[in-house]
Design a protein around this motif. Structure first.
Motif, mmCIF file in Angstrom:
data_model
loop_
_atom_site.group_PDB
_atom_site.id
_atom_site.type_symbol
_atom_site.label_atom_id
_atom_site.label_comp_id
_atom_site.label_asym_id
_atom_site.label_seq_id
_atom_site.Cartn_x
_atom_site.Cartn_y
_atom_site.Cartn_z
ATOM 1 N N GLU A 101 10.401 -3.018 -3.653
ATOM 2 C CA GLU A 101 9.134 -3.346 -4.309
ATOM 3 C C GLU A 101 7.952 -2.664 -3.633
ATOM 4 N N ARG A 102 8.157 -2.163 -2.431
ATOM 5 C CA ARG A 102 7.053 -1.558 -1.678
ATOM 6 C C ARG A 102 7.396 -0.141 -1.214
ATOM 7 N N TRP A 103 8.364 0.496 -1.843
ATOM 8 C CA TRP A 103 8.828 1.781 -1.339
ATOM 9 C C TRP A 103 7.730 2.844 -1.356
ATOM 10 N N GLN A 104 6.869 2.802 -2.378
ATOM 11 C CA GLN A 104 5.790 3.789 -2.435
ATOM 12 C C GLN A 104 4.827 3.602 -1.267
ATOM 13 N N GLU A 105 4.473 2.377 -0.985
ATOM 14 C CA GLU A 105 3.585 2.096 0.149
ATOM 15 C C GLU A 105 4.232 2.503 1.464
ATOM 16 N N GLN A 106 5.537 2.270 1.585
ATOM 17 C CA GLN A 106 6.240 2.650 2.806
ATOM 18 C C GLN A 106 6.250 4.170 2.994
ATOM 19 N N VAL A 107 6.415 4.911 1.907
ATOM 20 C CA VAL A 107 6.401 6.372 2.003
ATOM 21 C C VAL A 107 4.991 6.869 2.324
ATOM 22 N N ARG A 108 3.963 6.235 1.730
ATOM 23 C CA ARG A 108 2.583 6.607 2.061
ATOM 24 C C ARG A 108 2.335 6.417 3.554
ATOM 25 N N ASP A 109 2.745 5.277 4.089
ATOM 26 C CA ASP A 109 2.545 5.011 5.513
ATOM 27 C C ASP A 109 3.296 6.022 6.365
ATOM 28 N N GLU A 235 -8.636 12.707 1.878
ATOM 29 C CA GLU A 235 -8.516 12.503 0.434
ATOM 30 C C GLU A 235 -7.545 13.500 -0.174
ATOM 31 N N ARG A 236 -7.654 14.765 0.227
ATOM 32 C CA ARG A 236 -6.735 15.782 -0.274
ATOM 33 C C ARG A 236 -5.294 15.443 0.074
ATOM 34 N N PHE A 237 -5.081 15.005 1.297
ATOM 35 C CA PHE A 237 -3.725 14.672 1.727
ATOM 36 C C PHE A 237 -3.164 13.516 0.907
ATOM 37 N N ASP A 238 -3.952 12.471 0.732
ATOM 38 C CA ASP A 238 -3.481 11.296 -0.006
ATOM 39 C C ASP A 238 -3.180 11.621 -1.467
ATOM 40 N N ILE A 239 -3.996 12.482 -2.083
ATOM 41 C CA ILE A 239 -3.733 12.858 -3.481
ATOM 42 C C ILE A 239 -2.415 13.629 -3.572
ATOM 43 N N GLY A 240 -2.157 14.497 -2.615
ATOM 44 C CA GLY A 240 -0.894 15.223 -2.611
ATOM 45 C C GLY A 240 0.300 14.294 -2.494
ATOM 46 N N VAL A 241 0.176 13.293 -1.638
ATOM 47 C CA VAL A 241 1.258 12.304 -1.498
ATOM 48 C C VAL A 241 1.468 11.552 -2.806
#
Length: 262
Positions: A101-109, A235-241
């Protein structure tokens, strides 16, 4: 009694009860013994000061005040040393238990912490790209990241590629950041080169340039001129992720793919 020549008191003879004492000698402080940890720390010091191109076993030995041959009791070669440096970045890092349920958040971190690790020392992105992470020390981290993707429900073929995709993005992004910083340092930030440390000023100039292009020849560059160049690397990095995450999520079988802000 005085010394007539110098008019100073003569040195008296030793008293009969005075014991002979050994001459006091200066004792040099004990040097910390050489260890693999000290070699790696010295290598980081040289790397931060001179960059990867200036990092050599001779420079590391000089930093420690030892001969080059003394290093080989702790590291096999320069490549071995670089591998140890890269592994050291993961000290204390642990992936959380995979949560579908949180895999996207885990990959972002994971991506953000990876970028921080590489930025903690100069040229670490170059070292990362030259060394595969399949050492005994790093395999648990690879296993944990793959577990996040597979637990989320990604097909095995996609999960197998996703880890390398994320790592390559992080390496490339930090490598670009480092190259711009090196160019800025070389030019001293005096405004005579595009490689100035004031990225905000440069981003504004690029936006103005794109917006002034002939619309009939460059309609898309003009239309996106305010968005093409961000003045925030974060911001650029986060958008790429996010782009990568949405692409991965498209492979999830029969699952709701809602996104925050949609």
């Amino acid at each position: 009694m005085t010394d007539a020549a110098s008019n100073t008191p003569a040195t008296p003879p030793p008293s009969p009860w005075e014991r002979e004492r050994p001459t006091r000698t200066r004792v040099a402080p004990a040097r910390a013994p050489l260890s693999r940890e000290r070699v790696v720390e010295a290598a980081f010091t040289v790397l931060d000061r001179q960059g990867l191109d200036g990092l050599s076993m001779r420079q590391v030995a000089a930093e420690l005040g030892v001969t080059v041959s003394a290093l080989y009791a702790h590291v096999r070669s320069k490549d071995d040393l670089l591998e140890l440096m890269y592994t050291r970045l993961f000290d204390g890092f642990e992936m959380p238990e995979p949560d579908p349920e949180r895999w996207q958040e885990q990959v972002r971190d994971y991506a953000r912490s990876g970028r921080r690790r590489l930025r903690s020392h100069r040229d670490m992105a170059r070292i990362s790209m030259a060394h595969v992470p399949f050492t005994a020390e790093l395999l648990p981290h690879v296993e944990a990241l793959l577990a996040v993707f597979r637990t989320a429900g990604l097909p095995d073929r996609i999960a197998a590629e996703a880890g390398d995709l994320i790592s390559t993005y992080i390496d490339g992004f930090v490598l670009e950041e480092g190259m711009w910083q090196d160019r800025a340092d070389q030019h001293g930030g005096d405004g005579s080169s595009l490689a100035r440390p004031d990225w905000r000023e440069m981003a504004e100039e690029m936006r103005n340039y794109f917006s002034a292009l002939p619309e009939e020849d460059f309609p898309h560059l003009r239309a996106l001129s305010g968005l093409m160049v961000s003045d925030s690397s974060d911001e650029r990095f986060d958008i790429g992720v996010e782009i990568i995450l949405r692409g991965l999520a498209s492979y999830l079988p029969d699952r709701e793919k809602g996104w925050p802000g949609d």
